[in-house]
Design an enzyme around this catalytic site. Sequence first.
Site, PDB file in Angstrom:
ATOM      1  N   LYS A 230      10.550  -6.669 -11.275  1.00 50.25           N
ATOM      2  CA  LYS A 230      11.162  -8.467  -9.880  1.00 50.25           C
ATOM      3  C   LYS A 230       9.837  -9.603  -9.982  1.00 50.25           C
ATOM      4  O   LYS A 230       9.000  -9.216 -10.583  1.00 50.25           O
ATOM      5  CB  LYS A 230      10.651  -6.942  -8.487  1.00 50.25           C
ATOM      6  CG  LYS A 230      11.117  -8.236  -6.999  1.00 50.25           C
ATOM      7  CD  LYS A 230      10.298  -7.536  -6.293  1.00 50.25           C
ATOM      8  CE  LYS A 230      10.785  -7.912  -4.742  1.00 50.25           C
ATOM      9  NZ  LYS A 230      10.362  -6.803  -3.516  1.00 50.25           N
TER      10      LYS A 230
ATOM     11  N   SER B  74      14.378  -7.514  -0.335  1.00 49.13           N
ATOM     12  CA  SER B  74      14.111  -8.283  -1.102  1.00 49.13           C
ATOM     13  C   SER B  74      13.746  -7.858  -2.107  1.00 49.13           C
ATOM     14  O   SER B  74      14.175  -8.836  -3.174  1.00 49.13           O
ATOM     15  CB  SER B  74      12.713  -8.716  -0.316  1.00 49.13           C
ATOM     16  OG  SER B  74      11.797  -7.759  -0.787  1.00 49.13           O
TER      17      SER B  74
ATOM     18  N   SER C  67      12.332  -2.601   1.418  1.00 51.40           N
ATOM     19  CA  SER C  67      12.636  -3.469   0.844  1.00 51.40           C
ATOM     20  C   SER C  67      13.092  -3.211  -1.093  1.00 51.40           C
ATOM     21  O   SER C  67      13.689  -3.396  -2.137  1.00 51.40           O
ATOM     22  CB  SER C  67      11.532  -5.272  -0.371  1.00 51.40           C
ATOM     23  OG  SER C  67      12.173  -6.014   0.743  1.00 51.40           O
TER      24      SER C  67
END
Length: 476
Positions: free
Chosen positions: A71, A146, A170
């Site tokens: 990420k 997310s 997330s």
Amino acid sequence: MLELSAFGAAAAIGDRSISAAELFDVYRRRAAADRAAGGEGLNCFTWVAEELSPGGETPQGSLAGVPLAVKDLFCTEGVPSQSGSRILEGYLPPYTATVVSRLRSAGASLLAKTNQDEFAMGSSNESSAYGPVRNPWERTRVPGGSSGGSAAAVAAGLAPWALGTDTGGSIRQPAALCGIVGLKPTYGAVSRYGMIAFASSLDQAGPLTRDVRDAALLFSQMVGRDPRDATSLQFPHAIELPSAERLDGITLGVPEELTGEGIEAGVLAAFQAALARAQELGAQIREVRLPHAPHALSAYYVIAPAEASSNLARFDGVRYGLRAEGADDLLDMYTRTRHDGFGAEVKRRIMLGTYALSSGYYDAYYGRAQRVRTKIAEDFRKTFSEVDLILTPTAPTVAFALGEKTGDPLAMYLNDYCTVPMSLAGIPAISIPCGLSDGLPVGLQIAGPAFSENRLLDAAHAFELALGFDGSPARV
Ligand code: GLN
């Protein structure tokens, strides 16, 4: 090679039936093609590596060179680390997050950085400054957020596995919406050093993988105390690869507060079918109560913005990334930089958090939210004296259409209804795919007491075998 799990790929590299360089090349080409396609592709990546390792040599260690997507918010030395924000555009950190260094030392090779909601604020990956990510199951839909880029990349076979972070859901929610496995560890199990912070008392890194064994394998190389993160802990035991095929002797609690109103009918049907499977596997199912869970979302949306408003104060145009041009003085430079650099959702959170922490309101909002948080943790403690694990759907709906909820922040926040309570309590939870509704994946969430990851992974493994979910429709 694409059909191999990460565990299978590591084994194949180990016995020399494939080479790390070949495997890396297959994934690198797929990831680079998605990146080159921009908005026409899934838009999973913000950066793709060019070579297997910085020096080009084959990484050593138990992960055997298996490529890993990370990420965007994990600082990675010399590699753009922008947390999905314009304000960090082009930021090249001078150091690497502990979890990324640990995985590299274990032999993982950095494949790519993945797109995400800006500063991890969102449930659809539409708040990224680098454009939305598409769901590989249906491209007009969101992948969740997310960690949407990580989830979509794994589901689509653009990466064997990926790292995400979970503050209120997330990792688990995008895993659910993309039909893959996502584990949010016990708070403190994994170092937060080098993670661009959203809400420090909640943020945790964890794996997004195609199956439960891969989640255990990646997690086993991430855990442990880090002297650079005072909130990190030594995990009390080694993480084992799961082997359970049955659930005999296990009591599973189903909280009525998180399994009723607001959950879509198709999601509930898949959840009920999973409960029936659990009984066939030998588990006992018991109804339990988490009386304060319905207040978790309200408490979270005070605590997380409060912490974010403080964490994001450092982005001022002086030290990192963007600096607005043409300012009259220092204050004007701060204002213009933050005006231009932050997106709408981030600004909303900064305003909410600053207000909640302002003198005169501090106790009414932040203090009260913290008291609710304590009640929620107590609910879980009591419940875990009666049952081993708790089951809920991961998200109230399947993947929704791009644009469907962007105009209504509260509707967006409701995505986290079932995941936020565990975050506030600091306990681990895993999402595994448990079926389809309208042709789209549904996630089953399994939560346990702090440090129960081995038991959680074992139960998830037994479910996975029995449910036999076919993730292949999402390969592109
Ligand atoms: N969707 C939640 C939020 O926007 C959770 C995000 C997260 O876990 N990082 O705050």
